[in-house]
Design a protein around this motif. Structure first.
Motif, mmCIF file in Angstrom:
data_model
loop_
_atom_site.group_PDB
_atom_site.id
_atom_site.type_symbol
_atom_site.label_atom_id
_atom_site.label_comp_id
_atom_site.label_asym_id
_atom_site.label_seq_id
_atom_site.Cartn_x
_atom_site.Cartn_y
_atom_site.Cartn_z
ATOM 1 N N TYR A 1 -32.774 -8.725 -6.837
ATOM 2 C CA TYR A 1 -31.609 -8.081 -6.219
ATOM 3 C C TYR A 1 -30.856 -9.131 -5.395
ATOM 4 O O TYR A 1 -31.472 -9.970 -4.730
ATOM 5 N N ALA A 2 -29.544 -9.050 -5.462
ATOM 6 C CA ALA A 2 -28.742 -10.072 -4.782
ATOM 7 C C ALA A 2 -27.495 -9.455 -4.160
ATOM 8 O O ALA A 2 -27.041 -8.366 -4.552
ATOM 9 N N THR A 3 -26.965 -10.176 -3.184
ATOM 10 C CA THR A 3 -25.663 -9.847 -2.585
ATOM 11 C C THR A 3 -24.691 -10.945 -2.999
ATOM 12 O O THR A 3 -24.975 -12.128 -2.801
ATOM 13 N N TRP A 4 -23.552 -10.561 -3.568
ATOM 14 C CA TRP A 4 -22.626 -11.556 -4.084
ATOM 15 C C TRP A 4 -21.211 -10.984 -4.093
ATOM 16 O O TRP A 4 -20.990 -9.799 -3.813
ATOM 17 N N LYS A 5 -20.245 -11.844 -4.438
ATOM 18 C CA LYS A 5 -18.861 -11.395 -4.490
ATOM 19 C C LYS A 5 -18.067 -12.150 -5.543
ATOM 20 O O LYS A 5 -18.403 -13.289 -5.900
ATOM 21 N N ASN A 6 -17.040 -11.491 -6.042
ATOM 22 C CA ASN A 6 -16.043 -12.093 -6.924
ATOM 23 C C ASN A 6 -14.739 -12.230 -6.148
ATOM 24 O O ASN A 6 -14.340 -11.299 -5.432
ATOM 25 N N VAL A 7 -14.053 -13.347 -6.312
ATOM 26 C CA VAL A 7 -12.740 -13.549 -5.707
ATOM 27 C C VAL A 7 -11.759 -13.931 -6.812
ATOM 28 O O VAL A 7 -11.940 -14.952 -7.475
ATOM 29 N N LEU A 8 -10.761 -13.099 -7.006
ATOM 30 C CA LEU A 8 -9.711 -13.341 -7.983
ATOM 31 C C LEU A 8 -8.457 -13.766 -7.226
ATOM 32 O O LEU A 8 -8.026 -13.075 -6.302
ATOM 33 N N LYS A 9 -7.878 -14.909 -7.619
ATOM 34 C CA LYS A 9 -6.722 -15.452 -6.899
ATOM 35 C C LYS A 9 -5.533 -15.580 -7.840
ATOM 36 O O LYS A 9 -5.693 -15.933 -9.006
ATOM 37 N N ARG A 10 -4.347 -15.317 -7.286
ATOM 38 C CA ARG A 10 -3.117 -15.465 -8.054
ATOM 39 C C ARG A 10 -2.120 -16.297 -7.256
ATOM 40 O O ARG A 10 -1.801 -15.970 -6.112
ATOM 41 N N GLN A 11 -1.623 -17.363 -7.867
ATOM 42 C CA GLN A 11 -0.599 -18.203 -7.258
ATOM 43 C C GLN A 11 0.643 -18.221 -8.151
ATOM 44 O O GLN A 11 0.527 -18.175 -9.375
ATOM 45 N N ASN A 12 1.807 -18.300 -7.516
ATOM 46 C CA ASN A 12 3.052 -18.363 -8.264
ATOM 47 C C ASN A 12 3.938 -19.453 -7.669
ATOM 48 O O ASN A 12 4.157 -19.482 -6.450
ATOM 49 N N PHE A 13 4.443 -20.328 -8.536
ATOM 50 C CA PHE A 13 5.353 -21.403 -8.141
ATOM 51 C C PHE A 13 6.698 -21.134 -8.813
ATOM 52 O O PHE A 13 6.737 -20.879 -10.026
ATOM 53 N N ALA A 14 7.782 -21.195 -8.049
ATOM 54 C CA ALA A 14 9.050 -20.737 -8.621
ATOM 55 C C ALA A 14 10.245 -21.484 -8.034
ATOM 56 O O ALA A 14 10.161 -22.107 -6.969
ATOM 57 N N ILE A 15 11.358 -21.394 -8.760
ATOM 58 C CA ILE A 15 12.658 -21.756 -8.226
ATOM 59 C C ILE A 15 13.486 -20.486 -8.150
ATOM 60 O O ILE A 15 13.239 -19.519 -8.894
ATOM 61 N N ARG A 16 14.467 -20.450 -7.234
ATOM 62 C CA ARG A 16 15.253 -19.232 -7.088
ATOM 63 C C ARG A 16 16.697 -19.537 -6.699
ATOM 64 O O ARG A 16 16.966 -19.947 -5.565
ATOM 65 N N PRO A 17 17.626 -19.348 -7.623
ATOM 66 C CA PRO A 17 19.047 -19.416 -7.289
ATOM 67 C C PRO A 17 19.487 -18.095 -6.671
ATOM 68 O O PRO A 17 19.183 -17.017 -7.196
ATOM 69 N N LEU A 18 20.199 -18.164 -5.551
ATOM 70 C CA LEU A 18 20.643 -16.963 -4.837
ATOM 71 C C LEU A 18 22.155 -16.995 -4.642
ATOM 72 O O LEU A 18 22.739 -18.040 -4.366
ATOM 73 N N PHE A 19 22.766 -15.819 -4.764
ATOM 74 C CA PHE A 19 24.192 -15.652 -4.525
ATOM 75 C C PHE A 19 24.377 -14.822 -3.258
ATOM 76 O O PHE A 19 23.841 -13.718 -3.152
ATOM 77 N N HIS A 20 25.126 -15.354 -2.308
ATOM 78 C CA HIS A 20 25.314 -14.724 -1.005
ATOM 79 C C HIS A 20 26.715 -14.108 -0.948
ATOM 80 O O HIS A 20 27.707 -14.788 -1.238
ATOM 81 N N PHE A 21 26.791 -12.832 -0.575
ATOM 82 C CA PHE A 21 28.085 -12.150 -0.598
ATOM 83 C C PHE A 21 28.466 -11.543 0.747
ATOM 84 O O PHE A 21 29.387 -10.735 0.834
ATOM 85 N N GLY A 22 27.794 -11.908 1.798
ATOM 86 C CA GLY A 22 28.136 -11.380 3.111
ATOM 87 C C GLY A 22 29.330 -12.094 3.717
ATOM 88 O O GLY A 22 29.625 -13.241 3.394
ATOM 89 N N SER A 23 30.016 -11.398 4.614
ATOM 90 C CA SER A 23 31.167 -11.988 5.305
ATOM 91 C C SER A 23 31.001 -11.949 6.820
ATOM 92 O O SER A 23 31.838 -12.455 7.554
ATOM 93 N N GLY A 24 29.911 -11.341 7.310
ATOM 94 C CA GLY A 24 29.680 -11.262 8.748
ATOM 95 C C GLY A 24 29.015 -12.507 9.293
ATOM 96 O O GLY A 24 28.524 -13.362 8.542
ATOM 97 N N ASP A 25 28.976 -12.611 10.607
ATOM 98 C CA ASP A 25 28.392 -13.775 11.259
ATOM 99 C C ASP A 25 26.869 -13.716 11.286
ATOM 100 O O ASP A 25 26.206 -14.754 11.262
ATOM 101 N N GLU A 26 26.297 -12.510 11.363
ATOM 102 C CA GLU A 26 24.860 -12.377 11.567
ATOM 103 C C GLU A 26 24.110 -11.877 10.338
ATOM 104 O O GLU A 26 22.933 -12.167 10.173
ATOM 105 N N MET A 27 24.754 -11.116 9.464
ATOM 106 C CA MET A 27 24.100 -10.557 8.297
ATOM 107 C C MET A 27 24.394 -11.414 7.060
ATOM 108 O O MET A 27 25.537 -11.791 6.818
#
Length: 205
Positions: free
Chosen positions: A105-131
């Protein structure tokens, strides 16, 4: 003299306007946490397992970091990274040992990991100073990995694992709100992997 004073006042006003967000700074760093459909699916599956001290499941939120560079006030290009882990823990796990002549009998664990590497072009449409509302794409590559402490030599540890295509395309909508010259908060909703919603803090320089 009056002309020089008016010029200095105009210059000062433009500087304040730029600091508040009228002309965005070149770079923004974001740190945040999100929720994923994979996490919701795993939580749903494990919630159907009867309560037992022999089994435990937990997961991290999607941990997110990104760097966005403003090419213009209306367009930015950036790099992004995300991480999420899923852990199952077992106690009193039976398996054959001593050449199959005994049960250990044993005590053990599984660890599943997910990593994501990305680029992201964004379009900004705000006209206010803070938002600063925006929309765009996240084009990424996902890498899965798994580790286990199971002592059973016949156990398949799934050290190499892939779930679907590693190429992930995400459509996202978000907004930043600048609470100070250098500090903001933001939220996003998205269609696609690696998360469907996130919240975070922004730092601009």
């Amino acid at each position: 003299k009056r002309t020089l004073e008016r010029y200095r006042e105009s210059e000062k006003a433009q500087t304040v306007f730029a600091q508040k967000g009228g002309d965005p700074p070149p770079s923004v760093i974001t740190a945040g946490a999100g929720w994923s459909l994979v996490g919701a699916l795993f939580s749903g599956l494990t919630s159907g397992i009867p309560d037992s001290s022999d089994f435990n499941y937990h997961q991290t939120p999607v941990i997110i970091g990104s760097f966005d560079y403003y090419v213009s006030p209306k367009f930015s290009i950036g790099a992004a990274y995300s991480f999420q882990s899923f852990t199952t823990e077992y106690t009193n796990y039976p398996f054959s040992c001593a050449g199959g002549t005994a049960t250990c009998y044993a005590t053990w664990k599984n660890v599943l990991k997910r990593q994501n590497f990305a680029i992201r072009p964004l379009f900004h449409f705000g006209s206010g100073d803070e938002m600063d509302p925006y929309f765009g794409l996240r084009l990424g590559y996902t890498q899965w990995s798994s580790t286990t402490t199971n002592p059973d030599p016949t156990y398949d540890s799934f050290e190499s694992i892939s779930i679907g295509s590693p190429i992930k395309v995400q459509v996202l909508f978000g907004a930043r709100y600048w609470v100070a010259d250098f500090l903001g908060i933001n939220a996003e909703v998205a269609i696609g992997s690696p998360y469907f919603a996130m919240m975070g803090a922004n730092f601009r320089f």
